[in-house]
Design an enzyme around this catalytic site. Structure first.
Site, PDB file in Angstrom:
ATOM      1  N   TYR A 116      -1.796  -0.247  11.134  1.00 29.33           N
ATOM      2  CA  TYR A 116      -1.987  -0.976   9.866  1.00 29.33           C
ATOM      3  C   TYR A 116      -0.801  -0.764   8.940  1.00 29.33           C
ATOM      4  O   TYR A 116      -0.181  -1.728   8.466  1.00 29.33           O
ATOM      5  CB  TYR A 116      -3.285  -0.518   9.174  1.00 29.33           C
TER       6      TYR A 116
ATOM      7  N   THR B   1       0.811  -1.216   0.000  1.00 29.92           N
ATOM      8  CA  THR B   1       0.000   0.000   0.000  1.00 29.92           C
ATOM      9  C   THR B   1       0.850   1.275   0.000  1.00 29.92           C
ATOM     10  O   THR B   1       1.965   1.291   0.539  1.00 29.92           O
ATOM     11  CB  THR B   1      -0.904   0.007   1.260  1.00 29.92           C
ATOM     12  N   ASP B   2       0.270   2.341  -0.541  1.00 31.89           N
ATOM     13  CA  ASP B   2       0.961   3.644  -0.509  1.00 31.89           C
ATOM     14  C   ASP B   2       1.090   4.178   0.920  1.00 31.89           C
ATOM     15  O   ASP B   2       1.884   5.090   1.181  1.00 31.89           O
ATOM     16  CB  ASP B   2       0.247   4.675  -1.410  1.00 31.89           C
ATOM     17  N   GLU B   3       0.318   3.601   1.861  1.00 32.02           N
ATOM     18  CA  GLU B   3       0.356   4.128   3.234  1.00 32.02           C
ATOM     19  C   GLU B   3       1.689   3.884   3.924  1.00 32.02           C
ATOM     20  O   GLU B   3       1.983   4.504   4.945  1.00 32.02           O
ATOM     21  CB  GLU B   3      -0.785   3.527   4.064  1.00 32.02           C
TER      22      GLU B   3
ATOM     23  N   LYS C  76       2.014  -3.380   7.372  1.00 31.67           N
ATOM     24  CA  LYS C  76       2.284  -3.590   5.941  1.00 31.67           C
ATOM     25  C   LYS C  76       3.751  -3.301   5.636  1.00 31.67           C
ATOM     26  O   LYS C  76       4.384  -4.020   4.852  1.00 31.67           O
ATOM     27  CB  LYS C  76       1.379  -2.691   5.082  1.00 31.67           C
TER      28      LYS C  76
END
Ligand code: NAD
Ligand code: DAU
Length: 329
Positions: free
Chosen positions: A141, A116-118, A145
Site C-alpha cells: 500500500y 499518507t505518512d506511511e 502511495k
C-alpha cells in the site's frame, strides 16, 4: 470554484465534500464505489455523484469538465488488503494518479494529491518525519502511495502542473469502513466479538480526527504552494493497546475480548510527523484524541444501520475470514 473530489464517497473524502458544500463550493464527486465507497456517506449532501474510475481518462474528463481544481482521495487504502494482493493498489494509487495529472496538465486545473505518512516508513522514537525526508515505504500500500507521490512531483517539475501533496497520519471518525483498527474494534466490541491485536500491540500511530485532516487538505487546496508537500498530523501518538483500552472503556465491553494474534507482515512500529510547514499556513488540530475517540465510538453506537449491512455483506465476511480466521483460531 467548481471542484472535482475523487474518492468523495469514501471515509475522508465524504467529510471533505460535506465541508466544501457547506462552504458554498460547487462540487462534483467521481468515485468507483469500490467496497469502501458508499453513497450513504453523502446522504443529505447536495452534490453530484458520478460513478467512475480515476484510471479512465474519459470519465475524469467528463466529471472534471469546467472544474478549477481536483482533490484526489481515490485510492485502495488498507495495508492488510495490499499484503493479500497489490495489483489494484498500483492501478488506482499510481496509474489513476497519472491519469489525474494528465487531466490537470491539459486543463490547467489545480490538483491536491492526498497521501499518507506511511510513505516515510516507520521512524525511531524521538524523531519525526519531515516533508523532505526520503521515502521508505514498507507495505505494498505505502509503496503504491509513494509511487503516486513521485508521479506528482515529476509532473510539477516536468510539465509545470499546479499540484501539491498532503501526507496525513492515521485518521479516524464517523463513516470509516470497519476494516481499520478503530471502527473494526469499536463495532466488534459493540457486538461482543474478539479484538484481534497484532503482535505486542505497542505500535504507535499519530491519531488525527477526520475534520482536522479535512481542514488541512482544504487549506492546502486554497493556499498551498505548487510542488510543495504538507504533512498533516495531530501529534497524538498512542500505542494500539492504549487505543484498545479507550475503546473498551467507551463501549463498556469486557477486556476478555482482546486477543493478541499473529503480527502483520512488515508491520511499521511507529509513525510521527513534523507538521511545522502546514502550521505555518495557520493550521492546527482542533480535536483532542480522547474527545475524538469518544465522539467516534458514540457515532458507531448510534448508527448501527450504517455498519451492520456492511459487516453482514458477503464481501466483508469473505475478507474477514481470510484475514482473521486463522489468527483467531
Ligand atoms: P476509503 O477506502 O474510505 O475511500 C477510498 C474511496 O476511493 C472510496 O470511496 C472508493 O470507492 C474510491 N476509489 C477507490 N478506487 C477508485 C478509483 N480507481 N477511482 C475512483 N474512486 C476510487 O479511504 P480513506 O481512508 O477515506 O482514504 C482517502 C485517502 O486518504 C486515500 O488516498 C488514503 O491513502 C489517504 N489517507 C488515509 C488515511 C487514513 O487513516 N484513513 C490517512 C492518511 C491518508
Ligand atoms: O498512517 C496513515 C495510514 O493509516 C493510511 O495511509 C491508511 O490508509 C490507513 O489504513 C492507516 O494505516 P494503518 O495500517 O496504520 O491502519 P490500520 O487501522 O490498518 O492499523 C492501525 C494499527 O493497528 C496498526 O499498527 C495495525 C494495528 N491493527 C490493525 C488491524 C486492522 C491491529 O492490531 N489489528 C487489526 O485488526
Amino acid at each position: 470554484m467548481r471542484i472535482l473530489v475523487t474518492g468523495g464517497a469514501g471515509f475522508i473524502g465524504s467529510h471533505f465534500v460535506k465541508r466544501l458544500v457547506a462552504a458554498g463550493e460547487d462540487v462534483v464527486v467521481l468515485d468507483k464505489l469500490t467496497y469502501s465507497g458508499n453513497p450513504a456517506n453523502l446522504q443529505g449532501c447536495d452534490v453530484e455523484l458520478v460513478e467512475g474510475d480515476i484510471g479512465d481518462a474519459d470519465a475524469v474528463a467528463a466529471a472534471g469538465a469546467d472544474c478549477d481544481a481536483a482533490v484526489n482521495f481515490a485510492a485502495e487504502t488498507h495495508v492488510d488488503r495490499s499484503i493479500l494482493g497489490a495489483r489494484e493498489f498500483i492501478e488506482t494509487d499510481v496509474l489513476g494518479t497519472l491519469v489525474l495529472l494528465a487531466w490537470a496538465r491539459e486543463t490547467g486545473a489545480r490538483l491536491v494529491q492526498v497521501s499518507t505518512d506511511e510513505v516515510y516508513g516507520d521512524i525511531e522514537p524521538g524523531s519525526s518525519s519531515s516533508e523532505d525526508d526520503p521515502l521508505r515505504p514498507s507495505s505494498p500500500y505505502s509503496a503504491s502511495k509513494a509511487g503516486g507521490d513521485l508521479q506528482v512531483i515529476a509532473a510539477v517539475r516536468t510539465y509545470g502542473v499546479n499540484a501539491s501533496i498532503t501526507r496525513g497520519s492515521n485518521t479516524y471518525g464517523p463513516n470509516q469502513y470497519p476494516e481499520k483498527i478503530l471502527p473494526l474494534f469499536v463495532t466488534n466490541a459493540l457486538d461482543g466479538e474478539p479484538l484481534p491485536l497484532y503482535g505486542d500491540g505497542c505500535q504507535v500511530r499519530d491519531w488525527l480526527f477526520v475534520e482536522d485532516h479535512c481542514a488541512g487538505v482544504e487549506l492546502v487546496l486554497r493556499e498551498g504552494q505548487p510542488g510543495e508537500i504538507y504533512n498533516v498530523g495531530a501529534g497524538e501518538e498512542h500505542e494500539n493497546v492504549e487505543l484498545t483500552d479507550r475503546i473498551l472503556e467507551y463501549t463498556g465491553a469486557d477486556r476478555s475480548l482482546i486477543r493478541h494474534v499473529e503480527d502483520r507482515a512488515g508491520h511499521d512500529r511507529r509513525y510521527s510527523l513534523d507538521t511545522t510547514r502546514l502550521r505555518g499556513l495557520g493550521w492546527k488540530p482542533a480535536t483532542k484524541w480522547e474527545d475524538g475517540v469518544r465522539t467516534t465510538v458514540e457515532w458507531y453506537r448510534d448508527n448501527r444501520d450504517w455498519w451492520k449491512p456492511i459487516k453482514r455483506s458477503g464481501g466483508y465476511r469473505e475478507y474477514y475470514e481470510r484475514q482473521y480466521a486463522e489468527r483467531l483460531r
